[in-house]
Write an enzyme that holds these catalytic residues in place. Structure first.
Site, mmCIF file in Angstrom:
data_model
loop_
_atom_site.group_PDB
_atom_site.id
_atom_site.type_symbol
_atom_site.label_atom_id
_atom_site.label_comp_id
_atom_site.label_asym_id
_atom_site.label_seq_id
_atom_site.Cartn_x
_atom_site.Cartn_y
_atom_site.Cartn_z
ATOM 1 N N CYS A 1 35.490 69.014 22.244
ATOM 2 C CA CYS A 1 34.124 68.545 22.138
ATOM 3 C C CYS A 1 34.160 67.447 21.813
ATOM 4 O O CYS A 1 32.948 66.709 21.433
ATOM 5 C CB CYS A 1 33.200 69.677 21.314
ATOM 6 S SG CYS A 1 33.813 69.503 19.546
ATOM 7 N N GLY A 2 35.080 66.539 21.370
ATOM 8 C CA GLY A 2 35.233 65.204 20.860
ATOM 9 C C GLY A 2 35.182 64.984 19.513
ATOM 10 O O GLY A 2 34.886 64.016 19.062
ATOM 11 N N LYS A 3 35.676 65.903 18.709
ATOM 12 C CA LYS A 3 35.916 65.825 16.956
ATOM 13 C C LYS A 3 36.546 64.571 16.750
ATOM 14 O O LYS A 3 36.044 63.913 16.019
ATOM 15 C CB LYS A 3 36.159 66.927 16.413
ATOM 16 C CG LYS A 3 35.475 68.284 16.842
ATOM 17 C CD LYS A 3 35.857 69.321 15.907
ATOM 18 C CE LYS A 3 37.155 69.945 16.353
ATOM 19 N NZ LYS A 3 37.143 70.372 17.787
ATOM 20 N N MET B 1 37.626 73.214 20.574
ATOM 21 C CA MET B 1 38.384 72.208 21.352
ATOM 22 C C MET B 1 37.686 71.379 22.442
ATOM 23 O O MET B 1 36.710 71.863 23.162
ATOM 24 C CB MET B 1 39.495 72.821 22.005
ATOM 25 C CG MET B 1 40.465 73.784 21.105
ATOM 26 S SD MET B 1 41.827 74.153 21.995
ATOM 27 C CE MET B 1 41.344 75.097 23.612
ATOM 28 N N GLY C 1 33.201 72.080 15.864
ATOM 29 C CA GLY C 1 32.946 72.305 17.280
ATOM 30 C C GLY C 1 34.296 73.090 17.814
ATOM 31 O O GLY C 1 35.529 72.801 17.104
ATOM 32 N N GLU D 1 41.124 67.208 11.814
ATOM 33 C CA GLU D 1 41.770 68.393 11.813
ATOM 34 C C GLU D 1 41.636 69.289 10.239
ATOM 35 O O GLU D 1 42.567 69.929 10.079
ATOM 36 C CB GLU D 1 43.313 68.486 12.069
ATOM 37 C CG GLU D 1 43.423 67.481 13.467
ATOM 38 C CD GLU D 1 43.136 68.453 14.559
ATOM 39 O OE1 GLU D 1 42.648 69.823 14.459
ATOM 40 O OE2 GLU D 1 43.565 68.134 15.809
#
Length: 226
Positions: free
Chosen positions: A23-25, A21, A19, A96
């Site tokens: 968005c809570g990854k 930036m 997703g 990342e």
């Protein structure tokens, strides 16, 4: 050499969560690690080019955890070294992941297929030009499951934010290196090493294509990551 415990469930799985930036990854990555660990599984948390610096997985909402920086590592050797020392590794949390090398993505697939380790990768899909990161492309090609992270990110106009724009001195960049570290610190300060005022902003497709950063940019208001 011990292998991951997922063999009891007929093999490991490679899952990619992607997703834009904000968005809570990274938050999801920490939650995934917590959920597996509380059930008695043993994992490793990996990252690279994190906003908090080497050896740390951090989130914009303040959560964080120590992590292994994958820069220059063979991930198969990383896991096998721990097994050789009697340390269980049942799963990997790979934050990342779009900044990993393609070779490292292949190594993750090897760990899943040959050693029954579960791999949960989290990252961006596309760069500031809307082109796929090579590592993300390989994850799309190899993953058993691909999921867009569902936390809603909005463009300044209120539409869904889908794309990451690189803003250099107030203008959307269309050319340049694929990876440039800009304003990603918690206090919004651009690193001294940055050659210009560089930050990133999530936009909808329409405004990414037209280069429209919104009324704050037109009136001289400051735009920065939060």
């Amino acid at each position: 050499m011990a292998a991951g415990d997922s063999r009891l469930r007929r093999g490991g799985r490679l899952k990619f969560f992607y997703g834009p930036m904000d968005c809570g990854k990274s938050t999801l990555a920490l939650q995934m690690d917590y959920n597996h660990a509380r059930q008695g599984r043993h994992g490793l948390v990996l990252t690279t080019i994190d906003r908090a610096g080497p050896g740390r997985l951090s989130t914009r909402i303040g959560l964080g955890k120590d992590a292994v920086d994958v820069a220059g590592l063979d991930l198969r050797d990383l896991v096998r070294d721990r097994w050789a020392r009697g340390i269980r590794v049942d799963y990997l949390i790979c934050d990342e992941a779009s900044f990993y090398t393609v070779e490292q993505i292949e190594q993750l697939a090897d760990l899943v297929d040959n050693s029954d380790v579960d791999v949960y990768a989290f990252g961006l899909a596309t760069d500031f030009r809307t082109a796929l990161f090579p590592a993300a492309q390989r994850l799309f090609e190899l993953a058993d499951e691909v999921t867009r992270v569902q936390v809603e990110v909005l463009c300044w106009c209120g539409r869904a934010g889908l794309l990451n724009a690189r803003v250099v001195d107030g203008v959307i960049a269309r050319e340049g290196d694929q990876v440039v570290i800009g304003d990603t610190t918690a206090d919004g300060v651009v690193p001294d090493a940055s050659p210009a005022d560089v930050h990133y902003q999530v936009l909808c497709r329409r405004h990414h294509r037209t280069g429209n950063l919104g009324p704050a940019a037109r009136t001289g208001g400051q735009l920065r990551l939060v």
